[in-house]
Design a protein around this motif. Structure first.
Motif, PDB file in Angstrom:
ATOM      1  N   ARG A   1      39.697  18.695  15.255  1.00 11.30           N
ATOM      2  CA  ARG A   1      40.390  18.362  14.002  1.00 11.30           C
ATOM      3  C   ARG A   1      40.156  19.489  13.008  1.00 11.30           C
ATOM      4  O   ARG A   1      39.027  19.715  12.574  1.00 11.30           O
ATOM      5  N   VAL A   2      41.225  20.184  12.666  1.00  8.57           N
ATOM      6  CA  VAL A   2      41.162  21.298  11.725  1.00  8.57           C
ATOM      7  C   VAL A   2      41.919  20.891  10.466  1.00  8.57           C
ATOM      8  O   VAL A   2      43.131  20.702  10.492  1.00  8.57           O
TER       9      VAL A   2
ATOM     10  N   PRO B   1      38.434  12.791  -2.353  1.00 11.90           N
ATOM     11  CA  PRO B   1      37.170  13.330  -1.832  1.00 11.90           C
ATOM     12  C   PRO B   1      37.323  13.859  -0.404  1.00 11.90           C
ATOM     13  O   PRO B   1      37.800  13.154   0.486  1.00 11.90           O
ATOM     14  N   LEU B   2      36.920  15.085  -0.217  1.00 12.85           N
ATOM     15  CA  LEU B   2      37.026  15.726   1.097  1.00 12.85           C
ATOM     16  C   LEU B   2      36.225  14.968   2.144  1.00 12.85           C
ATOM     17  O   LEU B   2      36.666  14.805   3.277  1.00 12.85           O
ATOM     18  N   ILE B   3      35.054  14.515   1.756  1.00 13.85           N
ATOM     19  CA  ILE B   3      34.161  13.841   2.704  1.00 13.85           C
ATOM     20  C   ILE B   3      34.816  12.591   3.308  1.00 13.85           C
ATOM     21  O   ILE B   3      34.501  12.184   4.414  1.00 13.85           O
ATOM     22  N   GLU B   4      35.792  12.006   2.599  1.00 16.54           N
ATOM     23  CA  GLU B   4      36.482  10.809   3.093  1.00 16.54           C
ATOM     24  C   GLU B   4      37.685  11.135   3.972  1.00 16.54           C
ATOM     25  O   GLU B   4      38.331  10.239   4.497  1.00 16.54           O
ATOM     26  N   GLN B   5      37.993  12.416   4.132  1.00 18.83           N
ATOM     27  CA  GLN B   5      39.183  12.810   4.887  1.00 18.83           C
ATOM     28  C   GLN B   5      38.848  13.280   6.300  1.00 18.83           C
ATOM     29  O   GLN B   5      39.711  13.776   7.006  1.00 18.83           O
ATOM     30  N   GLY B   6      37.611  13.122   6.702  1.00 17.76           N
ATOM     31  CA  GLY B   6      37.160  13.563   8.009  1.00 17.76           C
ATOM     32  C   GLY B   6      37.292  12.463   9.030  1.00 17.76           C
ATOM     33  O   GLY B   6      37.938  11.456   8.783  1.00 17.76           O
ATOM     34  N   PRO B   7      36.663  12.686  10.172  1.00 13.08           N
ATOM     35  CA  PRO B   7      35.832  13.861  10.476  1.00 13.08           C
ATOM     36  C   PRO B   7      36.697  15.100  10.725  1.00 13.08           C
ATOM     37  O   PRO B   7      37.830  14.996  11.175  1.00 13.08           O
ATOM     38  N   LEU B   8      36.116  16.252  10.390  1.00 13.48           N
ATOM     39  CA  LEU B   8      36.791  17.528  10.614  1.00 13.48           C
ATOM     40  C   LEU B   8      35.833  18.483  11.308  1.00 13.48           C
ATOM     41  O   LEU B   8      34.651  18.546  10.964  1.00 13.48           O
ATOM     42  N   ASP B   9      36.348  19.216  12.285  1.00 16.28           N
ATOM     43  CA  ASP B   9      35.549  20.234  12.971  1.00 16.28           C
ATOM     44  C   ASP B   9      35.595  21.560  12.225  1.00 16.28           C
ATOM     45  O   ASP B   9      34.712  22.395  12.373  1.00 16.28           O
ATOM     46  N   CYS B  10      36.643  21.744  11.431  1.00 14.82           N
ATOM     47  CA  CYS B  10      36.851  23.003  10.727  1.00 14.82           C
ATOM     48  C   CYS B  10      37.692  22.722   9.488  1.00 14.82           C
ATOM     49  O   CYS B  10      38.555  21.847   9.511  1.00 14.82           O
ATOM     50  N   VAL B  11      37.419  23.479   8.425  1.00 15.65           N
ATOM     51  CA  VAL B  11      38.233  23.412   7.216  1.00 15.65           C
ATOM     52  C   VAL B  11      38.712  24.817   6.897  1.00 15.65           C
ATOM     53  O   VAL B  11      37.918  25.745   6.775  1.00 15.65           O
TER      54      VAL B  11
ATOM     55  N   ASN C   1      27.984  18.127   6.862  1.00 20.74           N
ATOM     56  CA  ASN C   1      28.614  18.438   8.155  1.00 20.74           C
ATOM     57  C   ASN C   1      28.301  19.882   8.530  1.00 20.74           C
ATOM     58  O   ASN C   1      29.192  20.733   8.572  1.00 20.74           O
ATOM     59  N   SER C   2      27.054  20.144   8.813  1.00 16.68           N
ATOM     60  CA  SER C   2      26.609  21.526   9.046  1.00 16.68           C
ATOM     61  C   SER C   2      27.264  22.173  10.267  1.00 16.68           C
ATOM     62  O   SER C   2      27.325  23.402  10.353  1.00 16.68           O
ATOM     63  N   ASP C   3      27.769  21.377  11.193  1.00 19.03           N
ATOM     64  CA  ASP C   3      28.431  21.939  12.378  1.00 19.03           C
ATOM     65  C   ASP C   3      29.896  22.296  12.123  1.00 19.03           C
ATOM     66  O   ASP C   3      30.508  22.988  12.930  1.00 19.03           O
ATOM     67  N   ALA C   4      30.448  21.815  11.022  1.00 19.02           N
ATOM     68  CA  ALA C   4      31.859  22.096  10.718  1.00 19.02           C
ATOM     69  C   ALA C   4      31.989  23.531  10.213  1.00 19.02           C
ATOM     70  O   ALA C   4      31.244  23.968   9.337  1.00 19.02           O
ATOM     71  N   LEU C   5      32.936  24.234  10.755  1.00 16.02           N
ATOM     72  CA  LEU C   5      33.211  25.616  10.359  1.00 16.02           C
ATOM     73  C   LEU C   5      34.069  25.610   9.103  1.00 16.02           C
ATOM     74  O   LEU C   5      35.049  24.865   9.022  1.00 16.02           O
ATOM     75  N   ILE C   6      33.694  26.437   8.115  1.00 17.87           N
ATOM     76  CA  ILE C   6      34.461  26.563   6.878  1.00 17.87           C
ATOM     77  C   ILE C   6      35.070  27.962   6.835  1.00 17.87           C
ATOM     78  O   ILE C   6      34.360  28.954   6.923  1.00 17.87           O
ATOM     79  N   ILE C   7      36.382  28.027   6.702  1.00 17.10           N
ATOM     80  CA  ILE C   7      37.087  29.314   6.606  1.00 17.10           C
ATOM     81  C   ILE C   7      37.900  29.261   5.315  1.00 17.10           C
ATOM     82  O   ILE C   7      38.778  28.423   5.191  1.00 17.10           O
ATOM     83  N   ASP C   8      37.656  29.979   4.356  1.00 21.22           N
ATOM     84  CA  ASP C   8      36.742  31.041   4.011  1.00 21.22           C
ATOM     85  C   ASP C   8      35.400  30.487   3.543  1.00 21.22           C
ATOM     86  O   ASP C   8      35.397  29.650   2.649  1.00 21.22           O
ATOM     87  N   PRO C   9      34.288  31.031   4.099  1.00 17.11           N
ATOM     88  CA  PRO C   9      32.975  30.565   3.650  1.00 17.11           C
ATOM     89  C   PRO C   9      32.776  30.876   2.162  1.00 17.11           C
ATOM     90  O   PRO C   9      33.135  31.949   1.693  1.00 17.11           O
ATOM     91  N   LEU C  10      32.204  29.920   1.451  1.00 19.53           N
ATOM     92  CA  LEU C  10      32.052  30.071   0.006  1.00 19.53           C
ATOM     93  C   LEU C  10      31.239  31.301  -0.375  1.00 19.53           C
ATOM     94  O   LEU C  10      31.584  32.009  -1.321  1.00 19.53           O
ATOM     95  N   ASP C  11      30.168  31.575   0.338  1.00 14.47           N
ATOM     96  CA  ASP C  11      29.335  32.733   0.007  1.00 14.47           C
ATOM     97  C   ASP C  11      30.101  34.043   0.190  1.00 14.47           C
ATOM     98  O   ASP C  11      29.874  35.003  -0.527  1.00 14.47           O
ATOM     99  N   SER C  12      31.005  34.077   1.145  1.00 10.91           N
ATOM    100  CA  SER C  12      31.754  35.305   1.426  1.00 10.91           C
ATOM    101  C   SER C  12      32.846  35.588   0.402  1.00 10.91           C
ATOM    102  O   SER C  12      33.218  36.733   0.198  1.00 10.91           O
ATOM    103  N   ILE C  13      33.371  34.555  -0.233  1.00 15.95           N
ATOM    104  CA  ILE C  13      34.500  34.768  -1.128  1.00 15.95           C
ATOM    105  C   ILE C  13      34.093  34.982  -2.577  1.00 15.95           C
ATOM    106  O   ILE C  13      34.907  35.397  -3.385  1.00 15.95           O
ATOM    107  N   GLN C  14      32.834  34.725  -2.922  1.00 13.66           N
ATOM    108  CA  GLN C  14      32.428  34.863  -4.319  1.00 13.66           C
ATOM    109  C   GLN C  14      32.667  36.280  -4.844  1.00 13.66           C
ATOM    110  O   GLN C  14      33.169  36.457  -5.946  1.00 13.66           O
ATOM    111  N   GLY C  15      32.320  37.291  -4.065  1.00 14.59           N
ATOM    112  CA  GLY C  15      32.532  38.674  -4.495  1.00 14.59           C
ATOM    113  C   GLY C  15      33.984  39.049  -4.604  1.00 14.59           C
ATOM    114  O   GLY C  15      34.365  39.865  -5.442  1.00 14.59           O
ATOM    115  N   ILE C  16      34.810  38.451  -3.804  1.00 12.83           N
ATOM    116  CA  ILE C  16      36.242  38.756  -3.834  1.00 12.83           C
ATOM    117  C   ILE C  16      36.894  38.179  -5.088  1.00 12.83           C
ATOM    118  O   ILE C  16      37.800  38.757  -5.643  1.00 12.83           O
TER     119      ILE C  16
END
Length: 123
Positions: A11-12, A48-58, A78-93
């Protein structure tokens, strides 16, 4: 590989601005994803995003503070769920100054070409 592994659906979820949804979430993409055991799930950022799962990736291209908070909360639960774009990576952008600083730091060896960053003016 067992047959249950092969048939597992993924589920993406996607949270995109309307123009990006129109441009990218085409019937051909939905069909291709389906053929590869992927369900593309539209995310409603007003709920709320948490209510729209389960999701394997966002996959997201939303950056307002409420959305970022929802995404952090979802990720923490949901530590196993992949997040694209990761928040830490986009802050500088999202900080134009830091993003353009990387260009300013480039050392272009061939002097025939000029690589420069335009002046930034903030009001």
């Amino acid at each position: 590989m067992s047959s249950s592994t092969l048939s597992k659906r993924h589920r993406v979820g996607y949270a995109l601005p309307p123009k990006k949804i129109q441009a990218f979430i085409q019937p051909s993409l939905i069909h291709h994803a389906d053929q590869h055991n992927i369900d593309l799930i539209p995310i409603d950022p007003s709920k709320p995003l948490i209510e729209q799962g389960p999701l394997d990736c966002v996959i997201h291209k939303l950056y307002d503070p409420d959305w970022m908070s929802q995404l952090r909360h979802f990720s923490s639960l949901n530590s196993d769920a992949l997040i694209i774009d990761p928040l830490d990576s986009i802050q500088g952008i999202h900080n134009r100054i830091s993003m353009l600083q990387a260009v300013s730091n480039l050392k272009v060896s061939e002097r025939k070409q000029v690589l420069d960053v335009p002046r930034q003016v903030f009001f």
